[in-house]
Scaffold this active site. Structure first.
Site, PDB file in Angstrom:
ATOM      1  N   HIS A   4       0.844  -1.183   0.000  1.00 37.73           N
ATOM      2  CA  HIS A   4       0.000   0.000   0.000  1.00 37.73           C
ATOM      3  C   HIS A   4       0.877   1.230   0.000  1.00 37.73           C
ATOM      4  O   HIS A   4       1.923   1.237   0.644  1.00 37.73           O
ATOM      5  CB  HIS A   4      -0.906   0.013   1.248  1.00 37.73           C
ATOM      6  CG  HIS A   4      -2.079   0.914   1.090  1.00 37.73           C
ATOM      7  ND1 HIS A   4      -1.993   2.259   1.324  1.00 37.73           N
ATOM      8  CD2 HIS A   4      -3.339   0.661   0.683  1.00 37.73           C
ATOM      9  CE1 HIS A   4      -3.175   2.796   1.073  1.00 37.73           C
ATOM     10  NE2 HIS A   4      -4.005   1.859   0.678  1.00 37.73           N
ATOM     11  N   ASP A  25      -7.956  -5.629   0.094  1.00 39.16           N
ATOM     12  CA  ASP A  25      -8.433  -6.477  -0.992  1.00 39.16           C
ATOM     13  C   ASP A  25      -7.995  -7.931  -0.887  1.00 39.16           C
ATOM     14  O   ASP A  25      -8.469  -8.775  -1.639  1.00 39.16           O
ATOM     15  CB  ASP A  25      -7.945  -5.921  -2.340  1.00 39.16           C
ATOM     16  CG  ASP A  25      -8.618  -4.610  -2.666  1.00 39.16           C
ATOM     17  OD1 ASP A  25      -9.804  -4.482  -2.326  1.00 39.16           O
ATOM     18  OD2 ASP A  25      -7.964  -3.726  -3.233  1.00 39.16           O
TER      19      ASP A  25
HETATM   20  N1  ACO Z   1       4.177  -7.638  -4.755  1.00 39.49           N
HETATM   21  C1  ACO Z   1       5.510  -7.682  -4.977  1.00 39.49           C
HETATM   22  N2  ACO Z   1       6.307  -6.599  -4.920  1.00 39.49           N
HETATM   23  C2  ACO Z   1       5.722  -5.428  -4.643  1.00 39.49           C
HETATM   24  C3  ACO Z   1       4.335  -5.312  -4.399  1.00 39.49           C
HETATM   25  C4  ACO Z   1       3.554  -6.481  -4.456  1.00 39.49           C
HETATM   26  N3  ACO Z   1       2.233  -6.448  -4.238  1.00 39.49           N
HETATM   27  N4  ACO Z   1       4.040  -4.030  -4.141  1.00 39.49           N
HETATM   28  C5  ACO Z   1       5.180  -3.352  -4.219  1.00 39.49           C
HETATM   29  N5  ACO Z   1       6.208  -4.193  -4.525  1.00 39.49           N
HETATM   30  C6  ACO Z   1       7.637  -3.863  -4.639  1.00 39.49           C
HETATM   31  C7  ACO Z   1       7.949  -3.171  -5.952  1.00 39.49           C
HETATM   32  O1  ACO Z   1       8.277  -4.100  -6.969  1.00 39.49           O
HETATM   33  C8  ACO Z   1       9.110  -2.299  -5.545  1.00 39.49           C
HETATM   34  O2  ACO Z   1      10.238  -3.137  -5.438  1.00 39.49           O
HETATM   35  P1  ACO Z   1      11.716  -2.597  -5.839  1.00 39.49           P
HETATM   36  O3  ACO Z   1      12.063  -1.610  -4.765  1.00 39.49           O
HETATM   37  O4  ACO Z   1      12.553  -3.827  -5.842  1.00 39.49           O
HETATM   38  O5  ACO Z   1      11.582  -1.981  -7.204  1.00 39.49           O
HETATM   39  C9  ACO Z   1       8.752  -1.864  -4.127  1.00 39.49           C
HETATM   40  O6  ACO Z   1       7.909  -2.917  -3.609  1.00 39.49           O
HETATM   41  C10 ACO Z   1       7.993  -0.551  -4.053  1.00 39.49           C
HETATM   42  O7  ACO Z   1       6.860  -0.636  -4.912  1.00 39.49           O
HETATM   43  P2  ACO Z   1       6.125   0.588  -5.562  1.00 39.49           P
HETATM   44  O8  ACO Z   1       5.402   0.131  -6.790  1.00 39.49           O
HETATM   45  O9  ACO Z   1       7.067   1.746  -5.704  1.00 39.49           O
HETATM   46  O10 ACO Z   1       5.093   0.957  -4.424  1.00 39.49           O
HETATM   47  P3  ACO Z   1       3.858   1.939  -4.582  1.00 39.49           P
HETATM   48  O11 ACO Z   1       3.673   2.605  -3.279  1.00 39.49           O
HETATM   49  O12 ACO Z   1       4.016   2.805  -5.788  1.00 39.49           O
HETATM   50  O13 ACO Z   1       2.643   0.942  -4.909  1.00 39.49           O
HETATM   51  C11 ACO Z   1       0.810  -0.477  -4.685  1.00 39.49           C
HETATM   52  C12 ACO Z   1       1.650   0.629  -4.033  1.00 39.49           C
HETATM   53  C13 ACO Z   1       0.327  -0.004  -6.068  1.00 39.49           C
HETATM   54  C14 ACO Z   1      -0.438  -0.734  -3.840  1.00 39.49           C
HETATM   55  C15 ACO Z   1       1.671  -1.760  -4.806  1.00 39.49           C
HETATM   56  O14 ACO Z   1       2.060  -2.196  -3.527  1.00 39.49           O
HETATM   57  C16 ACO Z   1       0.981  -2.867  -5.575  1.00 39.49           C
HETATM   58  O15 ACO Z   1       1.061  -2.927  -6.795  1.00 39.49           O
HETATM   59  N6  ACO Z   1       0.257  -3.823  -4.845  1.00 39.49           N
HETATM   60  C17 ACO Z   1      -0.466  -4.862  -5.508  1.00 39.49           C
HETATM   61  C18 ACO Z   1      -1.793  -4.326  -6.033  1.00 39.49           C
HETATM   62  C19 ACO Z   1      -2.768  -4.062  -4.898  1.00 39.49           C
HETATM   63  O16 ACO Z   1      -2.982  -4.894  -4.040  1.00 39.49           O
HETATM   64  N7  ACO Z   1      -3.400  -2.867  -4.963  1.00 39.49           N
HETATM   65  C20 ACO Z   1      -4.428  -2.502  -3.995  1.00 39.49           C
HETATM   66  C21 ACO Z   1      -3.960  -1.383  -3.106  1.00 39.49           C
HETATM   67  S1  ACO Z   1      -5.169  -1.026  -1.883  1.00 39.49           S
HETATM   68  C22 ACO Z   1      -6.389  -0.236  -2.701  1.00 39.49           C
HETATM   69  O17 ACO Z   1      -6.223   0.470  -3.677  1.00 39.49           O
HETATM   70  C23 ACO Z   1      -7.708  -0.436  -2.173  1.00 39.49           C
END
Ligand code: ACO
Length: 430
Positions: free
Chosen positions: A307, A364
């Protein structure tokens, strides 16, 4: 206590006022930055940018705190209902008995779609995603103004528009499901409450009423309540952005639905279920899948994890997980997908990849399993999220409208394209 921050650009110092919120959050007010220095700030994806002041929802992502209008989400989940919470979000206070009954009456009065709107459903192909139908139909409802709002300003008509949106979103959602399933339309009943009516409209068959189960009603009402608002996320910021141009509330909410649909936002609940189904089909217990995620094979992500704001836990996920176990037990259902979800969670919570990136289950991760147990088809999951989020969008819309200092939202950019060049004739372009 408000203070100041000092910024030095090219040796020139600038004093910037700071703003402190009621929960102690500090913001540096850069309102005069460009006019005094010519510089702007750059913050892609707005991770460090406060786009507004808001009195609706407070989140402390480090501590896992979520409060609607000052009330802790766990207390509301235990004691309130979705509709009472909707009133709280929109109007700022918990309703008195008469306010609640007036609000409920307004929702009931506005729950029917204009009969002519039904013909729009026929224009969608049978396999259309219900989120595309939802956004289009919410937008279309602004073309069918209620008699009571004729000649009223947006502000005067607001309570009726708000009630119409919340109530009709549910009616549109269930109608789109029935259309896709080839079922005849069903109409809301005056004697049923909001969530009961949702289940009735989804699942009643001609001559056979859906049997309401109090535990199922409560679980679904809780899902709506937990999704009701979440501060300045992607969809709510979109709603506020559109509202800032003084577009009507239907247009603003329809844009919110579009933003919510993506798998990185509200679409994650559908993506989680699809991921669990795929793992199950592969005969994997989650171990192989997590290895692929950690090695970024095909940029896979563990959907339902991570998140932007929560960095210790998502308080909604804790409540949902508990509810998930309860619902499955009450319905005497076991679900292999729940076992996989638990296994994934257990491994991820002890794995350095997820720990070091502060990735925890979000709302979720478990909500889809409850919805599946109730019989909601996977492609409707994000639609249910939108039904739940509508009061939050409406509250944020109202806040923009009520703000006498509100201006149209218009971010700037740092241009990285070509500098000025001359037009080339076709013959010169090789
Ligand atoms: N699985 C694996 N790796 C992840 C995940 C995940 N779910 N989420 C983030 N990471 C990793 C990224 O690959 C990145 O790794 P790196 O540093 O090696 O490049 C690091 O964690 C940071 O990720 P970002 O994408 O920069 O984090 P951001 O804050 O932009 O994204 C998000 C947040 C979109 C929620 C992300 O965690 C994600 O894609 N989660 C999965 C989708 C999801 O569950 N979304 C629902 C969110 S809650 C809602 O909207 C109700």
């Amino acid at each position: 206590m408000n203070g100041t921050a000092e910024l030095i650009i090219d040796g020139k110092s600038l004093e910037l006022p700071t703003i402190v919120g009621t929960e102690g959050e500090v913001g540096i007010d850069i309102g005069k930055l460009r006019s005094t220095t010519g510089a702007i700030t750059i913050d892609p994806a707005y991770g460090n940018t406060g786009s507004c002041k808001s009195a609706i929802t407070f989140i402390d992502g480090e501590k896992g705190i979520l409060q609607y209008r000052g009330y802790n989400i766990a207390e509301l989940a235990q004691k309130s209902t979705f509709i009472e919470t909707a009133y709280l979000l929109i109007y700022g206070e918990l309703p008195t008995a008469s306010e609640l009954s007036e609000f409920s009456e307004l929702l009931t009065e506005n729950q029917m779609l204009h009969q002519d709107m039904l013909q729009h459903f026929d224009a969608f192909p049978p396999k259309a995603h219900p989120m595309s139908i939802l956004s289009a139909m919410i937008h279309a409802s602004s073309a069918y103004p209620s008699q009571k709002t004729y000649r009223k300003s947006l502000k005067e008509a607001f309570p009726i528009h708000a009630a119409r949106l919340i109530s009709q979103t549910r009616t549109i959602a269930t109608s789109s499901y029935r259309k896709a399933a080839g079922l005849p339309p069903s109409y809301p009943r005056r004697n049923l409450k909001f969530t009961e009516n949702f289940l009735h409209m989804m699942f009643s068959l001609p001559g056979e009423d859906y049997e309401l189960n109090a535990d199922v009603v409560r679980a679904l009402d809780l899902i709506f309540l937990l999704h009701a608002d979440h501060e300045q996320n992607c969809s709510t910021s979109t709603v506020r952005m559109v509202a800032s141009s003084q577009a009507n509330v239907f247009a603003s909410a329809s844009a919110g639905v579009c933003a919510l649909w993506g798998p990185l936002h509200g679409g994650a609940n559908q993506a989680v279920l699809e991921m669990l189904e795929e793992i199950n089909k592969d005969g994997d217990d989650g171990t192989k899948f997590l290895d692929q995620v950690k090695n970024k094979v095909g940029n896979r992500r563990l959907m339902g994890f991570g998140h932007r704001v929560y960095k210790s836990f998502d308080p909604r996920a804790v409540i949902i997980k508990e509810q998930c176990d309860k619902v499955l037990a009450q319905l005497h259902k076991s679900d292999p997908l729940l076992d996989i979800a638990k296994k994934l969670e257990e491994i991820a919570l002890h794995d350095d990849y997820f720990i070091s990136r502060k990735l925890y289950p979000n709302v979720d991760f478990y909500s889809g399993i409850i919805m599946r147990a109730i019989g909601i088809p996977t492609n409707m999951f994000t639609v249910l999220f939108a039904i739940g989020r509508m009061p939050g969008w409406v509250a944020n819309y109202k806040e923009v409208m009520d703000d006498t200092e509100s201006r149209i939202s218009r971010p700037r950019q740092i241009y990285t394209g070509s500098t000025l060049r001359s037009y080339k004739s076709m013959a010169e372009r090789v």
